[in-house]
Scaffold this active site. Sequence first.
Site, PDB file in Angstrom:
ATOM      1  N   VAL A  69       0.891  -1.285  -0.197  1.00 15.43           N
ATOM      2  CA  VAL A  69      -0.161  -0.069   0.124  1.00 15.43           C
ATOM      3  C   VAL A  69       0.852   1.529  -0.133  1.00 15.43           C
ATOM      4  O   VAL A  69       0.669   2.215  -0.689  1.00 15.43           O
ATOM      5  CB  VAL A  69      -1.168   0.410   1.505  1.00 15.43           C
ATOM      6  CG1 VAL A  69      -2.179   1.411   1.181  1.00 15.43           C
ATOM      7  CG2 VAL A  69      -1.468  -1.126   1.025  1.00 15.43           C
ATOM      8  N   HIS A  70       1.717   0.870   0.861  1.00 18.71           N
ATOM      9  CA  HIS A  70       2.776   2.161   0.957  1.00 18.71           C
ATOM     10  C   HIS A  70       3.392   2.631  -0.910  1.00 18.71           C
ATOM     11  O   HIS A  70       3.512   3.863  -0.632  1.00 18.71           O
ATOM     12  CB  HIS A  70       4.003   2.197   2.003  1.00 18.71           C
ATOM     13  CG  HIS A  70       5.063   3.518   2.223  1.00 18.71           C
ATOM     14  ND1 HIS A  70       3.949   3.983   2.781  1.00 18.71           N
ATOM     15  CD2 HIS A  70       6.082   2.966   2.752  1.00 18.71           C
ATOM     16  CE1 HIS A  70       5.751   5.159   3.451  1.00 18.71           C
ATOM     17  NE2 HIS A  70       6.706   3.869   2.433  1.00 18.71           N
ATOM     18  N   ILE A  71       3.970   2.002  -1.230  1.00 17.45           N
ATOM     19  CA  ILE A  71       4.571   1.699  -2.059  1.00 17.45           C
ATOM     20  C   ILE A  71       3.631   2.086  -2.667  1.00 17.45           C
ATOM     21  O   ILE A  71       4.060   3.822  -4.312  1.00 17.45           O
ATOM     22  CB  ILE A  71       5.238   0.705  -2.840  1.00 17.45           C
ATOM     23  CG1 ILE A  71       6.306  -0.094  -2.017  1.00 17.45           C
ATOM     24  CG2 ILE A  71       5.606   0.916  -4.347  1.00 17.45           C
ATOM     25  CD1 ILE A  71       7.147   1.274  -2.221  1.00 17.45           C
TER      26      ILE A  71
END
Lengths: 300, 213
Positions: B172-174
């Site tokens: 999700v972060h990427i």
Amino acid sequence: MASRAMNVVRTSATSTANAQVTFHDEVVKLIDVSKCIGCKACQTACLEWNDQVLDIGEFTGSYQVPSDLTPSMFTLMRFNEWENPKTGELEWLIRKDGCMHCADPGCLAACPAPGAIVQYDNGIVDFVAENCIGCGYCVKGCPFNIPRISAEPAKAHKCTLCSDRVAVGEGPACAKACPTEAIVFGTKPDMLKHAAGRLTDLKSRGFDNAGLYNPDGVSGTHVMYVLPHADQPELYSDLPRDPRISPWVRTWKGATKTYTSLAAMAVFVVGAFVHHVGTGANRVSSEDEEKGRRVIEGRD
Amino acid sequence: MPADSSGASTVKRHPLDVRVAHWVAAVSFILLGLSGLGLFTPGLFFLTALFGGGETARWLHPWLGLALALSYLVLFIRFIGSCLWAQEDTTWMSHLSDAMSGREEKLPEIGKFNPGQKLYFWGMALLIVVLLVTGVVIWQAYFSTLTTIETQRMAVLIHSIAAVLAILGFIVHIHMVTWEPGTLRAMINGTVTGGWAWKHHRKWLRQVTGTKH
Ligand code: HEM
Ligand code: SF4
């Protein structure tokens, strides 16, 4: 390398090789605890045949030397002094510890490295050093606390049941060295018959609870004990009463955990992609830039 | 006023130490994930070839874990002040679908980090502590005698589940970096454009420029 003289029926971290395990000419090493005199000829023969040298250890006040299995000591006579409450007599309980060659081996289930642990069709479970990565997962898988990992190179070691000797029709070195025939080796039917004879003898001499240790929890073993006090296996230096692959290991290695995890990761990757394509990138407009500039310049 | 090559105004967002710590954490996390997944299931064992084989992957992994833990500690200290829950965060969370659709006009003005980032910050902090503790417990070469084998069995299961959760968060972060163009540069040269700050972190922009609203 895994022996070519025996057929492999199961291989660590490999799903293709023979899911259905069928043993042929199963072998068993039968250890009759009641006949053991604690001479440790078997230990010496084991070191000798496997070309292992022990470091000089420390005396811990027991005949048990070394004090535990090591990466070079694949078998160990464990000594326990026990006062039998029924007879009031001191009994010297000596158990030859080492790999039990489980029909359902926990080490093999836990091992992440393809081909590092194999099970042959005669029941022998063997470690294959060249494929071993030294992670110690087999230690966690084993219900008997048997594998030991060497330092340099980091490799798992344990009793091979002398697979190299068995492959050419010999019995294991320990059995050959034992002066009292407390260790015998042969096909499973022969060994079960031999054990039955021993149990009849023991029972006739007052050992009412004598029995064969061949635990079901691991689908039976290819090393079995004749125990005078089979009702209390713990007496023999903590021989487990009902060994089985730990539920933690089953869950860790289970299909549910593996596939749920892989599916979740796949869903997240696909979901991220769909979200990106579906909503389009959340871009900063030139209007935003203008407003941002005004704030920075202190005009807003 | 600072500006970048395209002429957009810029705001300083992350100083050098934070950026270095972030890249150490990012690289070690990716390598940890690849080496760890190589041992996770036989079907992924081939990943260990990236490290030159299973032995090297196994050997390297825990050391990378220490690098991750240390770099994250730096990030933790530098970010914790900006990651405490603010009142507007709750409002923001109740408009999560707007946030996910990029309708930021419907959201309250947000400080240096939005609630999603804050949750990631705290979630990762927790998971890294869990991974560090369980990872040390199952570190065969040095700590195999520290705990019982039964404890190690639990630890390896918890470690692998925590790893999967951390990887999900990382995905999700990427994804968010690519979904919000202009974000990556904050971790490269340390700045963002004024427009980016205005759009995504308006409260923070006002704070750093000292302008009241
Ligand atoms: C924070 C410090 C960490 C330490 C000390 C650590 C240590 C370990 C150790 C010792 C192992 C056993 C294999 C080996 O000896 O290499 C392992 C396995 C593993 N690690 Fe880590 N690790 C850490 C962080 C991470 C992170 C951040 C991830 C995920 C991105 C991760 C994922 C895994 C996975 C998937 C396994 C395999 C588990 C299994 O066999 O099911 N680890 N770790
Ligand atoms: S240490 Fe044990 S579990 Fe790990 S690769 Fe070697 S045999 Fe397999």
